[in-house]
Write a protein that holds these residues in place. Structure first.
Motif, mmCIF file in Angstrom:
data_model
loop_
_atom_site.group_PDB
_atom_site.id
_atom_site.type_symbol
_atom_site.label_atom_id
_atom_site.label_comp_id
_atom_site.label_asym_id
_atom_site.label_seq_id
_atom_site.Cartn_x
_atom_site.Cartn_y
_atom_site.Cartn_z
ATOM 1 N N VAL A 105 0.836 -1.202 0.000
ATOM 2 C CA VAL A 105 0.000 0.000 0.000
ATOM 3 C C VAL A 105 0.869 1.249 0.000
ATOM 4 N N ILE A 106 1.935 1.255 0.789
ATOM 5 C CA ILE A 106 2.835 2.415 0.835
ATOM 6 C C ILE A 106 3.455 2.660 -0.533
ATOM 7 N N ARG A 107 3.856 1.595 -1.196
ATOM 8 C CA ARG A 107 4.429 1.761 -2.537
ATOM 9 C C ARG A 107 3.378 2.241 -3.531
ATOM 10 N N ASP A 108 2.165 1.726 -3.412
ATOM 11 C CA ASP A 108 1.089 2.160 -4.303
ATOM 12 C C ASP A 108 0.764 3.630 -4.091
ATOM 13 N N GLU A 111 3.392 5.852 -5.693
ATOM 14 C CA GLU A 111 3.201 5.990 -7.138
ATOM 15 C C GLU A 111 2.088 6.977 -7.455
ATOM 16 N N ALA A 112 1.112 7.090 -6.534
ATOM 17 C CA ALA A 112 0.000 8.026 -6.733
ATOM 18 C C ALA A 112 0.334 9.428 -6.226
ATOM 19 N N GLY A 162 11.714 7.791 0.501
ATOM 20 C CA GLY A 162 11.080 6.480 0.502
ATOM 21 C C GLY A 162 10.719 6.053 -0.897
ATOM 22 N N PRO A 163 9.894 5.029 -1.010
ATOM 23 C CA PRO A 163 9.476 4.560 -2.324
ATOM 24 C C PRO A 163 8.828 5.675 -3.128
ATOM 25 N N GLY A 164 9.374 5.986 -4.267
ATOM 26 C CA GLY A 164 8.804 7.013 -5.115
ATOM 27 C C GLY A 164 9.240 8.419 -4.754
ATOM 28 N N GLY A 165 10.107 8.581 -3.749
ATOM 29 C CA GLY A 165 10.516 9.928 -3.335
ATOM 30 C C GLY A 165 12.017 10.007 -3.144
#
Length: 270
Positions: A105-108, A111-112, A162-165
């Motif tokens: 969920v954190i990765r999703d 991405e959003a 973090g993921p995506g950042g």
């Protein structure tokens, strides 16, 4: 600072505990539900930290549709929104599976466009006492992790993301109680922190907060199929220790016996 708090819907136990037919869970058929006391403190720490930094608080739970009650309870005291990963029977998911679901969920959300600088969990859940999800989640995200933390404060800067950042996310100072007394940590972000109750007092919802909670956004996900983590085999209830009461007497006649007891336990000297 944008913070994600992971909570769990647990039975609200006020009396004796009864296990279900499997022996691996608590029979909650006649009980109300709440969130664990550790997680109530995690929500309070998140609200305080977000307010001090101009950030947001999102609460997440993996559980049945009814668990939206606990999400809205967190919103009522100051969280901004909620995420429900709906699982009709969350007991079929092991701690490893729950950590994987939260990580996905954190990765999703990253991405959003929604990233979290800090992820808070409770040290353990009141119904199962697994003590695993926070640590397993940190490993899944490749984040540093602290457990048994009671207070956090923001301080310092550090490069992170973090993921995506890719942006720098700063540092926090975290305090907890260890074997030798208070332990103080400086932790770079993003990170996972498992909170233990006692450092802050959870607040009560206001009427305004309750009204806000009814309209708050709750993003819903469907839980995946149960994973391959090790499930709980069984819980054990400790034996109830027998107790006895000695009546010393009534009125003034009980005074000599009371003095004897106080001398025996060292409250007064003979």
């Amino acid at each position: 600072m944008n913070i994600l708090v992971c909570i769990k819907r647990v039975p609200d136990i006020a009396g004796s505990v009864t296990l279900d037919a499997t022996g691996a869970g608590i029979d909650d058929s006649g009980l109300g539900h709440t969130m664990s006391s550790h997680e109530e403190c995690a929500v309070e720490l998140a609200i305080q930290t977000a307010a001090a930094t101009g950030g947001t608080v999102t609460v997440l739970t993996v559980g049945p549709a009814e668990a939206v009650e606990q999400l809205r309870a967190a919103v009522a005291v100051g969280a901004n929104d909620g995420i429900l990963v709906e699982a009709a029977d969350p007991s079929v998911f092991a701690p490893e599976d729950i950590a994987q679901i939260i990580g996905d969920v954190i990765r999703d959300r990253a991405e959003a466009g929604q990233t979290f600088d800090l992820v808070l969990t409770g040290d353990d859940a009141a119904d199962t006492g697994d003590f695993q999800v926070g640590i397993r989640l940190a490993y899944d995200l490749e984040y540093p992790v602290l457990t048994n933390i009671q207070t956090i404060s923001v301080g310092g800067t550090d490069e992170g993301g973090g993921p995506g950042g890719e942006r720098g996310s700063g540092r926090i100072e975290a305090r907890g109680i260890g074997p030798a007394g208070t332990e103080i940590f400086s932790l770079g972000l993003p990170a996972v922190v498992a909170v233990h109750e006692g450092g802050v007092d959870p607040r009560y919802p206001s009427i305004t907060g309750r009204m806000k909670a009814k309209k708050a956004q709750v993003v819903e996900y469907d839980a995946p199929e149960p994973g391959t983590g090790s499930l709980r085999v069984r819980l054990e209830l400790p034996e109830v220790k027998a107790s006895s009461v000695t009546i010393l007497g009534e009125g003034p006649d009980a005074a000599p016996a009371l003095v004897d007891v106080l001398e025996e336990i060292g409250v007064i000297k003979p």
